[in-house]
Design an enzyme around this catalytic site. Structure first.
Site, PDB file in Angstrom:
ATOM      1  CE  LYS A  61      -3.313   2.445   2.924  1.00 34.84           C
ATOM      2  NZ  LYS A  61      -4.005   2.476   4.207  1.00 34.84           N
ATOM      3  CG  LEU A 316     -11.745  -2.640  17.805  1.00 30.56           C
ATOM      4  CD1 LEU A 316     -12.644  -3.660  17.116  1.00 30.56           C
ATOM      5  CD2 LEU A 316     -11.755  -1.327  17.043  1.00 30.56           C
TER       6      LEU A 316
HETATM    7  C1  LIG Z   1     -15.805  -1.264  10.000  1.00 30.86           C
HETATM    8  C2  LIG Z   1     -14.411  -1.380  10.496  1.00 30.86           C
HETATM    9  C3  LIG Z   1     -13.344  -1.270   9.600  1.00 30.86           C
HETATM   10  C4  LIG Z   1     -12.027  -1.346  10.058  1.00 30.86           C
HETATM   11  N1  LIG Z   1     -10.994  -1.179   9.187  1.00 30.86           N
HETATM   12  C5  LIG Z   1      -9.735  -1.103   9.653  1.00 30.86           C
HETATM   13  C6  LIG Z   1      -8.642  -0.876   8.783  1.00 30.86           C
HETATM   14  O1  LIG Z   1      -8.771  -0.807   7.573  1.00 30.86           O
HETATM   15  N2  LIG Z   1      -7.425  -0.754   9.330  1.00 30.86           N
HETATM   16  C7  LIG Z   1      -7.209  -0.849  10.673  1.00 30.86           C
HETATM   17  O2  LIG Z   1      -6.074  -0.664  11.124  1.00 30.86           O
HETATM   18  N3  LIG Z   1      -8.218  -1.142  11.495  1.00 30.86           N
HETATM   19  C8  LIG Z   1      -9.466  -1.256  11.025  1.00 30.86           C
HETATM   20  N4  LIG Z   1     -10.485  -1.532  11.885  1.00 30.86           N
HETATM   21  C9  LIG Z   1     -10.192  -1.836  13.273  1.00 30.86           C
HETATM   22  C10 LIG Z   1      -9.716  -3.262  13.378  1.00 30.86           C
HETATM   23  O3  LIG Z   1     -10.687  -4.146  12.894  1.00 30.86           O
HETATM   24  C11 LIG Z   1      -9.410  -3.596  14.831  1.00 30.86           C
HETATM   25  O4  LIG Z   1      -8.573  -2.619  15.347  1.00 30.86           O
HETATM   26  C12 LIG Z   1      -8.747  -4.910  14.932  1.00 30.86           C
HETATM   27  O5  LIG Z   1      -9.506  -5.890  14.305  1.00 30.86           O
HETATM   28  C13 LIG Z   1      -8.494  -5.305  16.369  1.00 30.86           C
HETATM   29  O6  LIG Z   1      -9.665  -5.521  17.021  1.00 30.86           O
HETATM   30  P1  LIG Z   1      -9.632  -6.011  18.540  1.00 30.86           P
HETATM   31  O7  LIG Z   1      -8.651  -7.111  18.650  1.00 30.86           O
HETATM   32  O8  LIG Z   1      -9.484  -4.863  19.436  1.00 30.86           O
HETATM   33  O9  LIG Z   1     -11.110  -6.557  18.738  1.00 30.86           O
HETATM   34  P2  LIG Z   1     -11.844  -7.913  18.103  1.00 30.86           P
HETATM   35  O10 LIG Z   1     -11.366  -8.125  16.734  1.00 30.86           O
HETATM   36  O11 LIG Z   1     -13.266  -7.658  18.363  1.00 30.86           O
HETATM   37  O12 LIG Z   1     -11.281  -9.047  19.020  1.00 30.86           O
HETATM   38  C14 LIG Z   1     -11.781  -9.241  20.309  1.00 30.86           C
HETATM   39  C15 LIG Z   1     -11.224 -10.517  20.884  1.00 30.86           C
HETATM   40  O13 LIG Z   1     -11.673 -10.645  22.215  1.00 30.86           O
HETATM   41  C16 LIG Z   1     -12.231 -11.943  22.371  1.00 30.86           C
HETATM   42  N5  LIG Z   1     -13.310 -11.831  23.345  1.00 30.86           N
HETATM   43  C17 LIG Z   1     -14.284 -10.893  23.423  1.00 30.86           C
HETATM   44  N6  LIG Z   1     -15.112 -11.152  24.457  1.00 30.86           N
HETATM   45  C18 LIG Z   1     -14.646 -12.275  25.052  1.00 30.86           C
HETATM   46  C19 LIG Z   1     -15.058 -13.053  26.154  1.00 30.86           C
HETATM   47  N7  LIG Z   1     -16.136 -12.748  26.864  1.00 30.86           N
HETATM   48  N8  LIG Z   1     -14.331 -14.144  26.471  1.00 30.86           N
HETATM   49  C20 LIG Z   1     -13.225 -14.491  25.757  1.00 30.86           C
HETATM   50  N9  LIG Z   1     -12.802 -13.810  24.699  1.00 30.86           N
HETATM   51  C21 LIG Z   1     -13.499 -12.707  24.340  1.00 30.86           C
HETATM   52  C22 LIG Z   1     -12.716 -12.363  21.004  1.00 30.86           C
HETATM   53  O14 LIG Z   1     -12.759 -13.752  20.903  1.00 30.86           O
HETATM   54  C23 LIG Z   1     -11.636 -11.752  20.124  1.00 30.86           C
HETATM   55  O15 LIG Z   1     -10.538 -12.641  20.019  1.00 30.86           O
HETATM   56  C24 LIG Z   1     -11.793  -1.520  11.433  1.00 30.86           C
HETATM   57  C25 LIG Z   1     -12.855  -1.687  12.321  1.00 30.86           C
HETATM   58  C26 LIG Z   1     -14.145  -1.615  11.864  1.00 30.86           C
HETATM   59  C27 LIG Z   1     -15.280  -1.764  12.839  1.00 30.86           C
END
Ligand SMILES: Cc1cc2nc3c(=O)[nH]c(=O)nc-3n(C[C@H](O)[C@H](O)[C@H](O)COP(=O)(O)OP(=O)(O)OC[C@H]3O[C@@H](n4cnc5c(N)ncnc54)[C@H](O)[C@@H]3O)c2cc1C
Length: 479
Positions: A61, A316
């Protein structure tokens, strides 16, 4: 990312890392585009770039194209790299501006190698020779986030991270100070710890549900609160950039991966229904949809304290600024890096926690200002969303930056957080904010000298670009 980084930098005899994930709950998984910092993250872990790209179906990119943002019909690219070359120490955008004010209509994009390469679907990594025009840029990746997580999980497990598959159903807090003491899993197992990193996504399981940390809502500046996402078959040349096309109630992303294209419409539920948003997205795909559209809801903003007591909210769960500049994965990286720098002992010194929170607040605020700029600096008046963002009040920190550029062509400099000068210049100019003045050091320079400087650069960039391989060829040969 957190487990991988911590397992790389903390000594296993000092610190045991336990990762809890639930396949039943799953991950958001639509984050596919990144900023160049991801390369440093991967390098610090010692990942092999080609191996990482193969396993996550990644592409390169060079920037993001913004279509229809300031006016319908406009298009500009925010490149990962500098424009032109400074003239006797004066930044190139001042040279361009002086020529522009004298009547020259060459777009600034013409002086950027990554933009011209991107538009021709060409790619090669930057050269090491700082004198070369092929040196002043960076690159990031577009990858399948659902493959990156397991890739890093394997990396972490190889470095001693213990992983438990299970759902956290309750959390035990310590009586005297409310610190997290243990997680209770659906299986009945209890997991104790000293420091808890809440990576539970939008749930904010520890930080919000149990610690009630509170959230700063930025919807008044960034009204988009939903997205509908769908992958489709690839079509056309493999582009080395992400595209963000503004629509009436938000914008649509297009992220080309090796095996498919990721798409999504980010929109404000105040201005369009979910069904209409999905129909708009499905009507604007390059190829056949490969799944049903998936709806995601979010509230833009950040946790009041991303580190609260003995819990650090990363990803997030710490906050979310919409993906217009692909910054969420960067913010995870920043959180993990700062956590390692400020790694606590069991006393959790408050000054340590305060400093971490200060730094992460700055990181989030910088991203927020940059994203708000894209919306606010528009001339669009064709829909309620654009009328709202064009006329809304903006953060004071952004108003100051905007004024400084509009009046003097100066980009406010800072050391902490995204983005750097060329990024701000790209978006200001792309959003039709052009400075009234140029650097006074150019006052006495004959305009023909500046014209010659600019023309030479434009031609040399054109020649250098044409020698680059196509993006698809480069991947086929090197990944
Ligand atoms: C529409 C959209 C577009 C995006 N596009 C981009 C992009 O282009 N570039 C970028 O950098 N970021 C982007 N993001 C952000 C990106 O998706 C996230 O930053 C990234 O996926 C990390 O997410 P996370 O790990 O914080 O949360 P999640 O992916 O939600 O992971 C949460 C984890 O916690 C676990 N968990 C939750 N509750 C429990 C529970 N009770 N018990 C056990 N385990 C649990 C789940 O199993 C999972 O493994 C985007 C987000 C959205 C919403």
């Amino acid at each position: 990312m957190a487990a991988a980084s911590l397992s790389r930098f903390l000594r296993p005899d000092q610190c045991a890392i336990h990762l809890v994930e639930s396949a039943e709950i799953g991950i958001v998984g639509v984050g596919e585009a990144t900023v160049p910092h991801i390369r440093f993250f991967n390098q610090t872990l010692g990942l092999d770039e080609a191996d990482f790209m193969r396993k996550t179906h990644a592409t390169f990119k060079l920037g993001i194209e913004f279509v229809n943002w300031a006016r319908i019909g406009d298009s500009y690219v925010h490149p990962f790299g500098d424009y032109g070359r400074a003239y006797r120490g004066v930044k190139f955008h001042h040279v361009w501006n002086r020529l522009r004010l004298a009547g020259d209509d060459t777009p600034l994009d013409q002086y950027s190698l990554p933009i011209r390469a991107a538009k021709q679907a060409r790619f090669a990594p930057p050269m090491n020779d700082p004198q070369s025009l092929l040196a002043g840029f960076g690159y990031a990746f577009q990858f399948d986030a659902t493959l990156f997580a397991p890739y890093l999980r394997a990396y972490s497990e190889q470095r001693g991270v213990l992983r438990t598959e299970g759902r956290v159903v309750d959390v035990r807090l310590r009586g005297e100070d409310g610190f997290v003491e243990a997680l209770k899993l659906a299986s009945g197992e209890e997991i104790t710890g000293d420091l808890f990193i809440d990576c539970s996504g939008f749930f904010g399981l520890l930080t919000e549900k149990h610690l009630r940390t509170g959230y700063e809502d930025w919807t008044h500046w960034l009204p988009c609160d939903r997205a509908v996402a769908v992958p489709c078959e690839s079509a056309g040349p493999l582009l080395p950039y992400t595209r963000a096309t503004a629509h009436a109630a938000g914008w649509q992303w297009r992220i080309p991966l090796q095996h498919r294209t990721g798409n999504g419409y980010v929109y404000s539920s105040k201005f369009i229904s979910d069904d209409e948003a999905a129909a708009t997205l499905m009507g604007n795909l390059d190829g056949k949809a490969l799944a049903e559209p998936r709806l995601l809801k979010f509230v833009t903003g950040r946790r009041k304290k991303t580190w609260n007591r003995n819990c650090v909210a990363v990803g997030l769960s710490g906050g979310f600024v919409e993906p217009l500049e692909s910054t969420s994965i960067y913010l995870i990286q920043a959180a993990v890096t700062h956590l390692i720098e400020m790694f606590p002992d069991r006393n959790f010194d408050p000054v340590n926690v305060d400093e971490y929170n200060r730094v992460m607040d700055v990181e989030f605020d910088r991203v927020r200002d940059f994203i708000v700029l894209h919306y606010h600096a528009t001339e669009r008046n064709d829909s309620p969303l654009w009328n709202h963002v064009r006329t809304m009040s903006i953060p004071d920190s952004l108003a100051y930056k905007l004024e400084l550029f509009r009046e003097r062509g100066v980009v406010l400099n800072y050391r902490l957080g995204l983005f750097y000068e060329p990024s701000w210049v790209a978006v200001y100019v792309g959003q039709r904010i052009v400075p009234k003045r140029f650097d006074a050091r150019l006052d006495d320079v004959p305009i023909d000298d500046l014209r010659q400087h600019a023309d030479k650069l434009r031609t040399a960039i054109g020649t250098a670009t044409e020698r680059l391989p196509t993006h698809a060829d480069f991947i086929a040969r090197n990944v």
